[in-house]
Design an enzyme around this catalytic site. Structure first.
Site, mmCIF file in Angstrom:
data_model
loop_
_atom_site.group_PDB
_atom_site.id
_atom_site.type_symbol
_atom_site.label_atom_id
_atom_site.label_comp_id
_atom_site.label_asym_id
_atom_site.label_seq_id
_atom_site.Cartn_x
_atom_site.Cartn_y
_atom_site.Cartn_z
ATOM 1 N N GLU A 81 8.064 14.229 2.016
ATOM 2 C CA GLU A 81 9.488 13.878 2.155
ATOM 3 C C GLU A 81 10.461 15.040 1.922
ATOM 4 O OE1 GLU A 81 10.091 10.519 -0.445
ATOM 5 O OE2 GLU A 81 8.794 9.237 0.738
ATOM 6 N N GLU A 86 1.111 5.248 5.199
ATOM 7 C CA GLU A 86 1.619 4.300 4.188
ATOM 8 C C GLU A 86 2.077 3.022 4.882
ATOM 9 O OE1 GLU A 86 4.409 6.073 1.448
ATOM 10 O OE2 GLU A 86 3.355 7.987 1.457
HETATM 11 C C1 XIL Z 1 5.664 4.252 -4.371
HETATM 12 C C2 XIL Z 1 4.627 3.441 -5.155
HETATM 13 O O1 XIL Z 1 4.032 2.506 -4.287
HETATM 14 C C3 XIL Z 1 5.280 2.739 -6.314
HETATM 15 O O2 XIL Z 1 4.301 2.131 -7.143
HETATM 16 C C4 XIL Z 1 6.107 3.737 -7.145
HETATM 17 O O3 XIL Z 1 6.803 3.041 -8.145
HETATM 18 C C5 XIL Z 1 7.095 4.506 -6.267
HETATM 19 O O4 XIL Z 1 6.383 5.118 -5.218
HETATM 20 N N1 XIL Z 1 6.770 6.929 -0.151
HETATM 21 C C6 XIL Z 1 5.724 7.560 -0.792
HETATM 22 C C7 XIL Z 1 4.972 6.842 -1.860
HETATM 23 O O5 XIL Z 1 5.341 8.667 -0.403
HETATM 24 O O6 XIL Z 1 4.467 7.710 -2.828
HETATM 25 C C8 XIL Z 1 5.816 5.761 -2.500
HETATM 26 O O7 XIL Z 1 4.992 5.022 -3.410
HETATM 27 C C9 XIL Z 1 6.421 4.869 -1.451
HETATM 28 C C10 XIL Z 1 7.315 5.650 -0.522
#
Ligand code: XIL
Length: 372
Positions: free
Chosen positions: A158, A263
């Site tokens: 990101e 994701e």
């Molecule tokens: C999220 C997790 O799922 C949560 O448990 C945590 O509280 C916050 O992060 N993009 C990403 C992930 O790259 O690492 C994130 O994961 C969701 C958005």
């Protein structure tokens, strides 16, 4: 040998309760995602600590049955793995590596450099030299420990704004715009046997995609290795940007690197910002209107979600030569981060398995894409 009828009944009752105990183990005739797509791409899931330690009974059987790739949902993030300057906490990350080896799964480690979930000691660091020292030490220590043990790293996560420019993170501020190339250079040195990826949300969108392409080209032009790009895929079931996704697969594949969906989840709840961000620091207050399905997911929404998942997987299959992995962000609806973000305490239904870890309509629609 003759088995008396009553013994027979006992045996049946015993084996039934054994199946019930493992919840998902009863699904022995459920198709397996990793089997169905084995000639197309890896099928991954994100695991939390309970699941890694096999303390979540619903996932013990289900995960090895369905997935051949695992991403740590949190335990390899900076705040957890390096809570202090000289304080590294590898416990659960090591357990994940062992778990994956036991079940013959690949570990897609996540993530080395990200502006979120940073340890408190470095979040407000003023001194550029300190940030540089942290940056080098973190990448080198963590990436080298897992070289040859994990399959890949999301080296940088990101780093881009929606318009394709670089996000004004502590890394950009203190290290300058070459920090991403440097992160990959350090990772390449520390982890020569590990695939190195750039990962972000919304990079299927044209402006942000252009920024990602420029970034990847810059890394390549510096002679530094980058093996792939991960499109996160936090979309809403009724607004999946199919055209942009297809254009992105083509554009990223043309750079000669792997394309992944890292994701994936298709949330069904209203989003205060129209579902246009996955920025974890954006949160909002909830009310009943924002949490409409506390009892159950309406059939009409389940069907629409199943169709959206099927459309996506049909597209993924069309580009199976370019796509190396599709990872879901969580195993089942009950443990999805979308129950807590961007509004706490909601009931969301973004994944292929329901709160009882049973396959949903969307699961079968995904399996079916392979039969068409
Ligand atoms: C999220 C997790 O799922 C949560 O448990 C945590 O509280 C916050 O992060 N993009 C990403 C992930 O790259 O690492 C994130 O994961 C969701 C958005």
């Amino acid at each position: 040998m003759l088995i008396k009828p009553r013994t027979h009944i006992l045996i049946i009752a015993l084996s039934c309760s054994l199946f019930d105990a493992g919840k998902s183990s009863a699904q022995t005739n459920t198709p397996s995602l990793k089997e169905v797509f084995k000639n197309d791409f890896l099928i991954g899931t994100a695991l939390n600590t309970q699941q890694i330690e096999e303390k979540d009974s619903g996932t013990v059987v289900l995960v090895p049955q369905q997935f051949n790739a695992v991403t740590p949902e949190n335990v390899m993030k900076a705040a957890i793995i390096q809570p202090g300057w000289n304080d590294f906490n590898f416990k659960v990350a090591d357990e994940l590596v062992d778990y994956a080896a036991k079940h013959n799964m690949k570990v897609n480690a996540h993530t080395l450099i990200w502006h979120s979930q940073l340890p408190p000691f470095m979040r407000h660091m003023q001194n550029a030299d300190s940030v540089k020292e942290y940056f080098q030490k973190h990448i080198t220590t963590v990436a080298s420990r897992y070289d040859g043990k994990v399959y890949s790293w999301d080296v940088v996560n990101e780093a881009l704004n929606e318009d394709g420019t670089l996000r004004n993170s502590i890394f950009l501020q203190k290290l300058g715009e070459d920090y991403i190339v440097e992160a990959f250079r350090l990772a390449q040195k520390a982890a020569p046997h590990t695939k190195l990826y750039y990962n972000d949300y919304n990079i299927e969108q044209p402006a942000k995609r252009a920024g990602a392409i420029a970034l990847i080209k810059k890394i390549q032009a510096a002679g530094v290795r980058i093996d792939g790009v991960g499109i996160q895929g936090h979309w809403k079931y009724n607004t999946v940007p199919m055209h942009d996704i297809e254009e992105s697969i083509k554009a990223f594949a043309a750079l000669g690197i792997e394309v992944m969906f890292t994701e994936l989840d298709l949330g069904v709840l209203p989003n205060p910002w129209d579902g246009k961000t996955a920025e974890v620091s954006n949160t909002a207050e909830g009310n009943d209107k924002m949490n409409p399905y506390t009892k159950a997911l309406p059939d009409s929404v389940a069907a629409a979600q199943a169709k959206a998942y099927a459309d996506l997987f049909s597209l993924f299959l069309k580009y199976n030569q370019s796509i190396s992995r599709v990872t879901f962000w969580g195993v089942a609806d009950g443990v999805s981060w979308l129950n807590g973000w961007p509004i706490r305490g909601r009931t969301n239904y973004p994944l292929l398995f329901n709160r009882q870890y049973k396959p949903k309509t969307a699961f079968y629609s995904v399996i079916k894409t392979k039969e068409n």
